[in-house]
Design an enzyme around this catalytic site. Structure first.
Site, PDB file in Angstrom:
ATOM      1  N   GLY A   1       2.023   2.430  10.577  1.00 12.46           N
ATOM      2  CA  GLY A   1       2.935   3.557  10.376  1.00 12.46           C
ATOM      3  C   GLY A   1       3.652   3.997  11.638  1.00 12.46           C
ATOM      4  O   GLY A   1       4.274   5.060  11.671  1.00 12.46           O
TER       5      GLY A   1
ATOM      6  N   GLU B   1      -5.657  -5.035  10.744  1.00 11.70           N
ATOM      7  CA  GLU B   1      -4.677  -3.953  10.878  1.00 11.70           C
ATOM      8  C   GLU B   1      -4.970  -3.132  12.129  1.00 11.70           C
ATOM      9  O   GLU B   1      -5.786  -2.195  12.086  1.00 11.70           O
ATOM     10  CB  GLU B   1      -4.768  -3.025   9.663  1.00 11.70           C
TER      11      GLU B   1
ATOM     12  N   ASN C   1       0.868  -1.185   0.000  1.00 13.23           N
ATOM     13  CA  ASN C   1       0.000   0.000   0.000  1.00 13.23           C
ATOM     14  C   ASN C   1       0.905   1.234   0.000  1.00 13.23           C
ATOM     15  O   ASN C   1       1.457   1.596   1.037  1.00 13.23           O
ATOM     16  CB  ASN C   1      -0.890  -0.027   1.260  1.00 13.23           C
TER      17      ASN C   1
ATOM     18  N   GLU D   1      -6.993   4.738   7.574  1.00 11.38           N
ATOM     19  CA  GLU D   1      -6.815   6.156   7.223  1.00 11.38           C
ATOM     20  C   GLU D   1      -8.053   6.695   6.511  1.00 11.38           C
ATOM     21  O   GLU D   1      -8.411   7.858   6.655  1.00 11.38           O
ATOM     22  CB  GLU D   1      -5.544   6.322   6.363  1.00 11.38           C
TER      23      GLU D   1
ATOM     24  N   SER E   1       3.107  -1.965  10.457  1.00 10.73           N
ATOM     25  CA  SER E   1       4.561  -1.924  10.666  1.00 10.73           C
ATOM     26  C   SER E   1       5.257  -3.238  10.327  1.00 10.73           C
ATOM     27  O   SER E   1       6.201  -3.646  11.022  1.00 10.73           O
ATOM     28  CB  SER E   1       4.893  -1.480  12.098  1.00 10.73           C
TER      29      SER E   1
ATOM     30  N   LYS F   1       0.043   4.206  -0.372  1.00 11.94           N
ATOM     31  CA  LYS F   1      -0.669   5.395   0.142  1.00 11.94           C
ATOM     32  C   LYS F   1      -0.490   6.561  -0.838  1.00 11.94           C
ATOM     33  O   LYS F   1      -0.503   6.338  -2.039  1.00 11.94           O
ATOM     34  CB  LYS F   1      -0.199   5.753   1.551  1.00 11.94           C
TER      35      LYS F   1
ATOM     36  N   HIS G   1      -9.667   1.025   4.798  1.00 17.20           N
ATOM     37  CA  HIS G   1      -8.381   1.277   5.467  1.00 17.20           C
ATOM     38  C   HIS G   1      -8.599   2.277   6.606  1.00 17.20           C
ATOM     39  O   HIS G   1      -9.413   3.200   6.475  1.00 17.20           O
ATOM     40  CB  HIS G   1      -7.357   1.817   4.457  1.00 17.20           C
TER      41      HIS G   1
HETATM   42  C1  PEP Z   1      -0.933   0.200   5.895  1.00 15.19           C
HETATM   43  O1  PEP Z   1      -0.888   1.276   5.346  1.00 15.19           O
HETATM   44  O2  PEP Z   1      -1.899  -0.554   5.702  1.00 15.19           O
HETATM   45  C2  PEP Z   1       0.169  -0.187   6.766  1.00 15.19           C
HETATM   46  C3  PEP Z   1       0.112  -1.344   7.361  1.00 15.19           C
HETATM   47  O3  PEP Z   1       1.199   0.693   6.897  1.00 15.19           O
HETATM   48  P1  PEP Z   1       2.626   0.405   7.626  1.00 15.19           P
HETATM   49  O4  PEP Z   1       3.149  -0.885   7.090  1.00 15.19           O
HETATM   50  O5  PEP Z   1       3.461   1.580   7.282  1.00 15.19           O
HETATM   51  O6  PEP Z   1       2.337   0.294   9.091  1.00 15.19           O
END
Ligand code: PEP
Length: 247
Positions: free
Chosen positions: A171, A165, A8, A94, A211, A10, A92
């Site tokens: 992040g 998640e 992803n 976000e 992460s 983003k 997601h």
């Molecule tokens: C994500 O954007 O779904 C995500 C898991 O980001 P990160 O790996 O940076 O935590």
């Protein structure tokens, strides 16, 4: 069994040329043992599919819950399918927190994707820090699953990828530990068996995001037996992402 590794990107990178550089660095070094899906900003997709469509599977990070019409700025599942992408991330955290998307809208997106396209939806769920600290993780993911899967028939469940998640892990560099991921996985299976029935137990694809990096990928895939990962930050670092993809 191939694992699903979803990148992803983003709202990154700023320029298409930088995205091409990343894809060129991955090309030939991702060994094909696992299924790798790149979800770049949609505006880059046409060019990426033309130049790298033979090398990678592509997806998008969001879609709208109508196929066409006066919805300025939105893109629909049919548009995504028609350009050649195969996956679509929905719900997601976000999107939920910054753009105030709710379960009802995510449910409409999921229904439209499943009923009118062959795209594979990646449904994101997960608790935030306060909910985790208040020991409400199970309730939160149960509510999200019940609402987002409302009216989705059992037969379609194996077409959906569920991405657990935890919001506090996205992040932040703080990833969920093995016991937390296994716990969440077991909870998701139980909740889905309660919503549907026991027959779906082995038909659910559950991946982890939050992460993920080259150091913890082995724990997530081999320790927690997840079906794959959703990778944000590390998917923009080719050297790290290659190690993740070749797990
Ligand atoms: C994500 O954007 O779904 C995500 C898991 O980001 P990160 O790996 O940076 O935590």
């Amino acid at each position: 069994m191939k694992k699903l590794i979803i990148a992803n990107w983003k709202c990154n990178p700023e320029k298409i040329i930088e995205g091409m550089k990343i894809l060129n660095s991955l090309k030939g070094l991702v060994d094909g043992k696992n299924k790798v899906v790149i979800c770049p900003p949609s505006v880059f997709l046409g060019q990426f599919l033309a130049d790298f469509g033979q090398d990678f599977t592509f997806g998008v990070q969001n879609c709208y819950f109508e196929q066409k019409g006066a919805y300025t700025g939105e893109i629909s599942p049919k548009m995504i399918q028609s350009i050649g992408a195969k996956y679509v991330i929905i719900g997601h955290s976000e999107r939920r927190s910054i753009f105030k998307e709710n379960d009802d809208e995510i449910n409409k997106k999921l229904s439209l994707i499943l009923n009118e396209t062959n795209l594979i939806p990646v449904l994101c769920i997960g608790e935030n820090r306060e909910e985790r600290e208040a020991e409400k993780t199970y309730q939160v993911i149960a509510r999200q699953l019940m609402n987002c899967l409302d009216n989705i028939p059992k037969e379609k469940l194996n077409k959906i990828v569920i991405a657990y998640e935890p919001v506090w892990a996205i992040g932040t560099g703080i990833y969920a530990t093995e016991d937390k991921i296994i716990d969440a996985r077991n909870s998701i299976v139980k909740i889905l068996c309660d919503i549907y029935d026991k027959s779906i137990e082995n038909k659910i694809n559950i991946i982890y995001g939050g992460s993920v990096n080259k150091e913890n990928i082995d724990m997530v895939i081999n320790g927690c037996k997840m079906d794959g990962v959703l990778v944000g930050g590390a998917s923009l670092k080719p050297k790290d992402f290659i190690l993740i993809c070749n797990i």
